[in-house]
Scaffold this active site. Structure first.
Site, PDB file in Angstrom:
ATOM      1  N   ASP A  22       0.802  -1.074  -0.154  1.00  0.00           N
ATOM      2  CA  ASP A  22      -0.429   0.359  -0.097  1.00  0.00           C
ATOM      3  C   ASP A  22       0.739   0.941  -0.356  1.00  0.00           C
ATOM      4  O   ASP A  22       2.062   1.289   0.608  1.00  0.00           O
ATOM      5  CB  ASP A  22      -1.002   0.439   1.175  1.00  0.00           C
ATOM      6  CG  ASP A  22      -1.712   0.859   1.337  1.00  0.00           C
ATOM      7  OD1 ASP A  22      -2.068   1.667   0.006  1.00  0.00           O
ATOM      8  OD2 ASP A  22      -3.300   1.091   1.478  1.00  0.00           O
TER       9      ASP A  22
HETATM   10  C1  BGC Z   1      -4.844   3.491   0.124  1.00  0.00           C
HETATM   11  C2  BGC Z   1      -5.259   2.376  -1.415  1.00  0.00           C
HETATM   12  C3  BGC Z   1      -4.574   3.353  -2.474  1.00  0.00           C
HETATM   13  C4  BGC Z   1      -3.613   4.181  -2.352  1.00  0.00           C
HETATM   14  C5  BGC Z   1      -3.412   4.736  -3.528  1.00  0.00           C
HETATM   15  C6  BGC Z   1      -3.787   4.236   0.165  1.00  0.00           C
HETATM   16  O1  BGC Z   1      -2.863   5.311   0.710  1.00  0.00           O
HETATM   17  O2  BGC Z   1      -4.797   2.787   1.074  1.00  0.00           O
HETATM   18  O3  BGC Z   1      -5.787   1.696  -1.206  1.00  0.00           O
HETATM   19  O4  BGC Z   1      -5.143   2.312  -3.853  1.00  0.00           O
HETATM   20  O5  BGC Z   1      -3.532   5.100  -1.574  1.00  0.00           O
HETATM   21  O6  BGC Z   1      -3.940   5.838  -3.793  1.00  0.00           O
END
Ligand code: BGC
Length: 743
Positions: free
Chosen positions: A232
């Site tokens: 993530d």
């Molecule tokens: C989120 C993800 C997301 C990623 C990119 C993170 O903060 O938890 O779900 O895909 O950011 O935006």
């Protein structure tokens, strides 16, 4: 072996250590690092999952992305319980991804709804792992069928937003397997996502980003996952540890590649391990690049219609006393509520799509009636005033029916923050109660991404759950209100009466150390309410239609089932009303005597059927042994307990229509091994041993209540302890062990 294997094997020795390390970290916010001299391309990924959020520049610019169709958020889509619809939405998103130059879409979100308070519940499908896994599979297959990778997230146990970067989910293995890993396992086995996003949090003290057991042993070894694991955004704590564990790609870019280089140079990271990671990464990069389609365009109109249809199938009719809905075409309808003109249709955070257009409920409803309907805003955001209220009340009073549109403002539901209560804004509740006083024919449309307290449920005759259903929500809700669409949504999450009734009321928030005990165990969602017999506001699986359905002829292919064989369950569904409609048929099981605590009912399959008035259809479900199994931590593995199970078919988790029972034979139950630590009571389940023990007790103290009481005392004592303390001889003990283990 794949079509790229040979090429990859020849490339790995040509890559410098620095290049290999660079490949394991993003180039920027949204793409992978290329190695141009060797023809290794960069691939682009972007959020997801309600549409393509393709950044208009290289930064992270939520709200400033390229226009794309905005579909219902996951809690809406899941309420359709329609695999085909999820696949169609996935396909449509896949086409847009191709058109916008995206090779991987970051979604769907497979976390479970432990509590209605979860800040990203709108982005997650359900409180049930089976429903989540099945719908996710359809969505992933839809996207990937267009040559775009999907990325189920957030693997795993990231069920809340508070302190998500360091919270520590304390979960026992059985709960993890049966509830939180299940949907990921199904999606991996049935759809092979190209990528998987691991989560920010820790599990049992260890960050997922560096957890080899989760990222490699379970995902790759056990489930046969062929894709790559992506962090993530910002989840990495130890890049080298992540490489060892099986985290292929750190996202977004960060200056950590040198750490990998240093670790190989100082011998703390085996270069062959880095090569394995690079091999998987190159497989993904070449596959994604080869699937790229140049010159794809799409019709915004057509995709908008898909979004509107998806929205209409997500909308859930919760209550319809006196058949107030569908709205009579001759009635004078007043529309009340700012959301009717200023719609809220998606949640906040990384999933926020820049829509190609947005339908307005007020306009759509007015168009359906052929004139501008009377309207009053009733509230502004969370604020209400005497003037707004008076105007709304008068507008409602003058009409035959009032449609009141209320719900959660943006600030209530967003990534990064959990809700602290399940209430609607006070202003919205006040509006409903005042309108109802002057207008008994009140229909409330609720706009929200997760369960809320509908405190006026006892007196408002009709309630439509509108969810956050994307750019087509205005038309979709209008279609349901007027009857142009017969509603067929069913809740994929329970609506509780009070937050105090919810399964995680005492264990949702991280404590001072960031610890979140998943102490509700396997009992969350309806599994909690049904087992504890707590009446929910609206139960899991509930949703009404403008027609009625009858369930009949529940039949099993056998009444003595042996694990490993397929079990066919058939039921006939008949549309007994006077209009075309769709019914979601839900199959639950109940185990009479389980080895480990088990919910009174567990959903195992579902089907959605469309029937004309008077039409019947036989629905066939096929269950396998896993449907009956529980995770046994001692094996460790899935074990079916032999015994009686009920097969129950219903229209919701509380509206159970037909039931039959089944004897299940197990092939996975391990043979019991009797040891010195086994309690006497277990031996006494073997009749010959029971007799022997009883005879000895009787010989010592005579038959009667005293002997029975002493027997009760010792029944849970390990036999080795009894021998040690002289209550039986070593020879007697050995004899018992031999007899029991031979039985
Ligand atoms: C989120 C993800 C997301 C990623 C990119 C993170 O903060 O938890 O779900 O895909 O950011 O935006």
């Amino acid at each position: 072996m794949s079509e790229f294997s040979e090429k990859i094997e020849s490339l790995i020795p040509q890559l410098t250590l620095e290049e290999k390390a660079a490949l394991t970290v993003g180039r920027d916010m949204w793409s992978t690092y290329p190695v141009e001299r060797l023809g290794i391309p960069s691939v682009v990924m972007t959020d997801g999952p309600t549409g393509v959020r393709m950044a208009a520049s290289s930064g992270d610019n939520i709200g400033h992305s390229m226009p794309a169709t905005c579909f219902p958020t996951a809690s809406g889509l899941a309420s359709s319980w329609n695999r085909d619809l999820l696949a169609e939405v996935g396909r449509t998103i896949g086409i847009e991804a191709q058109a916008l130059g995206v090779q991987t879409l970051l979604g769907p979100g497979l976390n479970q709804k432990r509590s209605p308070l979860g800040g990203r519940n709108f982005e997650y499908l359900s409180e049930d792992p089976v429903l989540t896994g099945e719908l996710a599979t359809a969505f992933v297959n839809g996207i990937q069928g267009e040559g775009v990778g999907a990325c189920p997230k957030h693997y795993v146990a990231n069920e809340s937003e508070t302190n998500r970067m360091f919270s520590d989910a304390i979960i026992d293995e059985r709960v993890l397997r049966e509830n939180y890993l299940h949907a990921f396992e199904v999606a991996v086995k049935k759809a092979q996502p190209w990528t998987m996003m691991e989560s920010y949090n820790k599990i049992n003290g260890e960050y997922v980003a560096e957890n080899k057991r989760l990222l490699h042993d379970i995902l790759k070894e056990e489930w046969g996952y062929e894709g790559i694991v992506i962090s993530d955004w910002g989840a990495v704590n130890d890049r080298v540890g992540g490489i060892r564990a099986g985290l292929h790609l750190q996202m977004p870019t960060a200056p950590t590649a040198w750490r990998v280089v240093d670790a190989v140079n100082d011998g703390s990271l085996d270069e062959s391990r880095l090569d394995e990671v690079v091999r998987d990464l190159l497989e993904y990069v070449f596959k994604a690049d080869a699937a790229k389609k140049i010159g794809v365009t799409f019709s915004e109109d057509e995709h908008h219609q898909v979004a509107r249809r998806a929205a209409a199938e997500s909308v859930t009719l919760l209550q319809n006393d006196g058949d107030l809905l569908p709205l009579s075409p001759s009635a004078q309808v007043a529309v009340i509520g700012e959301f009717a003109k200023k719609p809220r249709y998606q949640g906040g955070g990384s999933s926020k799509v820049n829509p190609t257009r947005v339908e307005i409920l007020y306009d759509e409803l007015s168009a359906a009636y052929g004139n501008d309907l009377p309207y009053a805003a009733g509230y502004h955001g969370e604020e209400i005033s005497d003037e707004l209220l008076a105007e709304a009340v008068e507008t409602a009073r003058a009409a035959d029916i009032a449609v009141v549109v209320i719900g959660l403002p943006d600030s209530y539901e967003t990534e990064g923050r959990d809700r602290t209560h399940i209430d609607l804004p006070e202003a919205h509740n006040t509006l409903v109660s005042h309108i109802h006083e002057v207008q008994p024919n009140t229909v409330v449309v609720v706009i929200n991404g997760s369960a809320v307290d509908l405190s006026w449920v006892s007196y408002v005759p009709a309630i439509v759950e509108g969810w956050l259903t994307g750019q087509g929500s205005g038309g979709a809700i209008a279609d349901v209100l007027t009857g142009a669409v017969n509603p067929s949504g069913k809740l994929a999450e329970s609506f509780p009466w009070r937050i105090e009734d919810t399964p995680t009321y005492t264990c949702f928030w991280p404590d001072a150390h960031g610890t979140i005990p998943f102490s509700e165990g396997v009992f969350y969602g309806y599994r909690w309410y049904d087992t504890r017999d707590i009446e929910p506001h609206f139960p899991f699986g509930h949703g009404l239609s403008y027609t009625t359905f009858e369930y009949s002829d529940l039949n099993l292919s056998t009444t003595t089932y042996t694990e490993g064989e397929p079990l066919e369950v058939q039921v006939t569904i008949t549309n007994t009303g006077d209009r075309m409609g769709k019914e979601v048929v839900q199959l639950y099981i109940h185990e009479h005597e389980s080895r480990f605590p088990r919910a009174v009912r567990e959903l195992k399959d579902f089907a959605k059927v469309e029937l004309a008035p008077g039409e019947s259809q036989i629905v066939t479900f096929v269950l396998d042994g896993k449907a009956f199994a529980q995770w046994d931590t001692a094996v460790p593995g899935w074990v079916v307990n032999p015994g009686t199970f009920d097969i129950i078919v219903g229209a919701s988790s509380r509206d159970l229509r037909l039931e039959t029972s089944l004897e299940v034979n197990s092939t996975s139950l391990p043979k019991k091994v009797y040891t010195r630590m086994t309690p006497l009571g277990d031996f006494m389940k073997i009749p010959a041993i029971e007799k022997m023990v009883r005879d000895q007790f009787i010989a010592r103290m005579g038959d009667g209540p005293f002997m029975e009481m002493i027997l009760m005392f010792v029944i849970s004592t390990p036999v080795g302890k009894m021998a040690y303390n002289g209550q039986m001889s070593e020879e007697q003990l050995q004899g018992m062990l031999d007899m029991a283990n031979a039985s």
